[in-house]
Design an enzyme around this catalytic site. Structure first.
Site, PDB file in Angstrom:
ATOM      1  N   GLU A 351      -7.077  18.766  43.378  1.00  0.00           N
ATOM      2  CA  GLU A 351      -5.971  17.800  43.309  1.00  0.00           C
ATOM      3  C   GLU A 351      -6.459  16.383  43.053  1.00  0.00           C
ATOM      4  OE1 GLU A 351      -3.178  17.708  46.576  1.00  0.00           O
ATOM      5  OE2 GLU A 351      -2.024  19.346  45.735  1.00  0.00           O
ATOM      6  N   HIS A 372     -21.038  40.959  47.012  1.00  0.00           N
ATOM      7  CA  HIS A 372     -20.597  42.303  46.631  1.00  0.00           C
ATOM      8  C   HIS A 372     -19.338  42.263  45.765  1.00  0.00           C
ATOM      9  CE1 HIS A 372     -23.443  44.372  49.389  1.00  0.00           C
ATOM     10  NE2 HIS A 372     -23.456  43.149  49.886  1.00  0.00           N
ATOM     11  N   LYS A 487       7.739  20.886  41.625  1.00  0.00           N
ATOM     12  CA  LYS A 487       8.706  20.577  42.693  1.00  0.00           C
ATOM     13  C   LYS A 487      10.059  20.192  42.089  1.00  0.00           C
ATOM     14  CE  LYS A 487       5.405  18.608  45.981  1.00  0.00           C
ATOM     15  NZ  LYS A 487       5.034  17.365  46.652  1.00  0.00           N
TER      16      LYS A 487
HETATM   17  O1  PA5 Z   1      -2.829  15.841  49.004  1.00  0.00           O
HETATM   18  C1  PA5 Z   1      -1.607  15.774  49.027  1.00  0.00           C
HETATM   19  O2  PA5 Z   1      -1.004  14.689  49.121  1.00  0.00           O
HETATM   20  C2  PA5 Z   1      -0.745  17.030  48.972  1.00  0.00           C
HETATM   21  O3  PA5 Z   1      -1.501  18.166  48.838  1.00  0.00           O
HETATM   22  C3  PA5 Z   1       0.096  17.129  50.227  1.00  0.00           C
HETATM   23  O4  PA5 Z   1      -0.741  17.153  51.349  1.00  0.00           O
HETATM   24  C4  PA5 Z   1       1.007  18.360  50.223  1.00  0.00           C
HETATM   25  O5  PA5 Z   1       1.750  18.406  49.053  1.00  0.00           O
HETATM   26  C5  PA5 Z   1       1.940  18.315  51.428  1.00  0.00           C
HETATM   27  O6  PA5 Z   1       2.709  17.158  51.393  1.00  0.00           O
HETATM   28  P1  PA5 Z   1       3.498  16.637  52.649  1.00  0.00           P
HETATM   29  O7  PA5 Z   1       2.540  16.305  53.725  1.00  0.00           O
HETATM   30  O8  PA5 Z   1       4.209  15.413  52.153  1.00  0.00           O
HETATM   31  O9  PA5 Z   1       4.447  17.714  53.072  1.00  0.00           O
END
Ligand code: PA5
Length: 496
Positions: A351, A372, A487
């Protein structure tokens, strides 16, 4: 204080091209697939520049639009939390977290932790690494008052959530008995992630069913952790996150809702309440975690390259991706208790750097299990991987020995004086040797043991290295614009 033998080290010498080497087919391959020490040397001025840039970003109060978003708050947070605790004691955030966790533990024997991505993986990594492998199955007295822990809201899986509810219904009948009471921690920085929100709504119904819809326990046995929402802007009033709004409607005050600082991004948030509240509920030493993380920040800021695992890891892996054509980065973990740490790193790397057509693809493998399954490919498949071994030097428990047996049909008596740690060490050395012989670039990230202090160091090291690598690559390691597309589509489809 951090003792030298507790420090994490990164040994990458196995993937360097030797300075003087006669021509052989393997030497030829090394020229193509290993890293020249000169490339690291050439990168040093830029690396130091990036370190200064990352350090300066900590001070940014107003972020220039072209740099947005910058969420560098995670860098100093561990030390800040420790300092605050020293000054304000029980009134500090850490003091409040510890007191709340203690009260919660006295009330319930099961805790469901809801959250996804950065609001899940850090806590999960800590739980798997540092708690008993069969924690939830242990009798209460052997769990020393620590509740069973379940993670949910990290997916949209009807049957998995159903099974959790069924388990709770079957095992928790009398809400007046601590052993049968359960509570919920709900974590979402944005406060509107659909996976977590949907699971939370469903579990609130379960809670109301179990405790009664007017029971004070609906609030007492719930811990919300969320961000502050959107600040006031251009005449528009501030808008608290949806989870905050819901919690306020449930009677929580703003002070009772554990915060997630605006300047700490989701996948960098393990040392905020996001990771610390679950860690405290699990009975982990949160101070030791933070001490480890703070020690790593100091090493990053102060130490020269030769003693700086953050700079070493960032530089070597950046060069392996960009100069040696290794788009796949394997974290080969030599302890199955760290597999969830690998998932956490998968998210961190993917990410943070998977942007603008760039960024290595992370892949978690567990040794020896995955020898394995993936071993064949790592040994002889496409030469597109760099392998970072993650090694825990000492197990926490005395070795389980092979020992002598009357029936030696398995032929193991010859190893009777060896223990499982010896087998693992031999597997690791044997694998490294096999990879070296086949010119497969491999480096060793070594942690002394599985402890809170070591996990604090390791997680902070990987977060800092990811930010440094992002700046080297020229991509913003913060933010995840690409995740928004699914989303938006999902919500639009649900509305149609
Ligand atoms: O790194 C990030 O910002 C994302 O992976 C969030 O942690 C994830 O989408 C969850 O978001 P939230 O904490 O707003 O529910």
């Amino acid at each position: 204080m951090q003792l030298p033998d507790e420090a994490i080290t990164y040994d990458y010498h196995g993937l360097l091209i030797p300075t003087r080497e006669e021509w052989t087919p393997a030497a030829e391959l090394r020229q193509q697939h290993f890293l020249s020490p000169a490339k690291i040397k050439d990168l040093l001025p830029r690396l130091n520049q990036v370190r200064s840039q990352v350090a300066a970003e900590r001070e940014l109060r107003l972020v220039p639009p072209e740099l947005e978003p910058v969420h560098a708050g995670f860098i100093d947070l561990p030390q800040k939390l420790l300092d605050q605790e020293r000054k304000a004691g029980p009134r500090s955030l850490l003091g409040r977290i510890q007191a709340t966790a203690q009260q919660f533990r006295e009330q319930v024997d099961r805790v469901v932790i809801l959250g996804i991505g950065g609001s899940y993986l850090g806590a999960r990594a800590l739980f798997d690494a540092l708690k008993h492998t069969y924690h939830n199955e242990l009798p209460p007295k052997d769990r020393s008052g620590v509740p069973r822990i379940y993670f949910e809201g990290n997916n949209v899986d009807n049957d998995a959530l159903h099974d959790l509810f069924e388990l709770l219904q079957l095992t928790c009948v009398d809400p007046e008995t601590r052993e049968e009471r359960w509570g919920v921690v709900v974590i979402s920085k944005s406060g509107e992630t659909l996976e977590t929100a949907a699971a939370f709504r469903a579990i609130r119904r379960e809670m109301a069913e179990f405790y009664g819809s007017h029971s004070p326990r609906l609030k007492q046995l719930l811990l919300p952790i969320t961000g502050f929402g959107k600040p006031a802007k251009e005449g528009k009033p501030a808008e608290p996150s949806k989870l905050r709004q819901l919690s306020l409607a449930d009677g929580f005050s703003d002070e009772e809702i554990f915060p997630i600082p605006d300047d700490v991004g989701g996948r960098y948030s393990v040392f905020t309440a996001v990771g610390l509240v679950p860690a405290a509920l699990m009975g982990l030493d949160v101070r030791a975690l933070l001490l480890g993380a703070a020690a790593m920040t100091r090493r990053f800021l102060d130490e020269p390259f030769e003693r700086n695992p953050v700079l070493q890891y960032a530089a070597v892996n950046y060069l392996m991706t960009t100069q040696c054509h290794k788009p796949i980065r394997v974290l080969s973990i030599w302890s199955k208790k760290l597999e969830a740490l690998g998932w956490w790193y998968d998210q961190l790397l993917a990410e943070s750097l998977g942007k603008e057509g760039l960024g290595a693809t992370p892949l978690t493998a567990v040794g020896t299990r995955d020898l394995h399954s993936r071993g064949q490919q790592h040994q002889e498949g496409a030469r597109d991987k760099v392998i970072n071994n993650l090694i825990v030097k000492s197990p926490r428990h005395p070795p389980i020995m092979i020992g002598m047996a009357d029936k030696n049909q398995d032929d193991l008596n010859q190893y009777n004086r060896k223990g499982l740690p010896d087998l693992l060490a031999a597997a690791l050395r044997g694998t490294n040797q096999a990879y070296a012989d086949a010119v497969r670039p491999t480096a060793d990230l070594v942690m002394p043991m599985l402890s809170e202090h070591a996990m604090g160091q390791l997680m902070q090291m990987l977060m800092l290295a990811t930010v440094v690598e992002g700046r080297l690559l020229g991509v913003n390691p913060y933010g995840q614009p690409g995740v928004e597309a699914y989303k938006r589509n999902m919500k639009a489809l649900l509305k149609s």
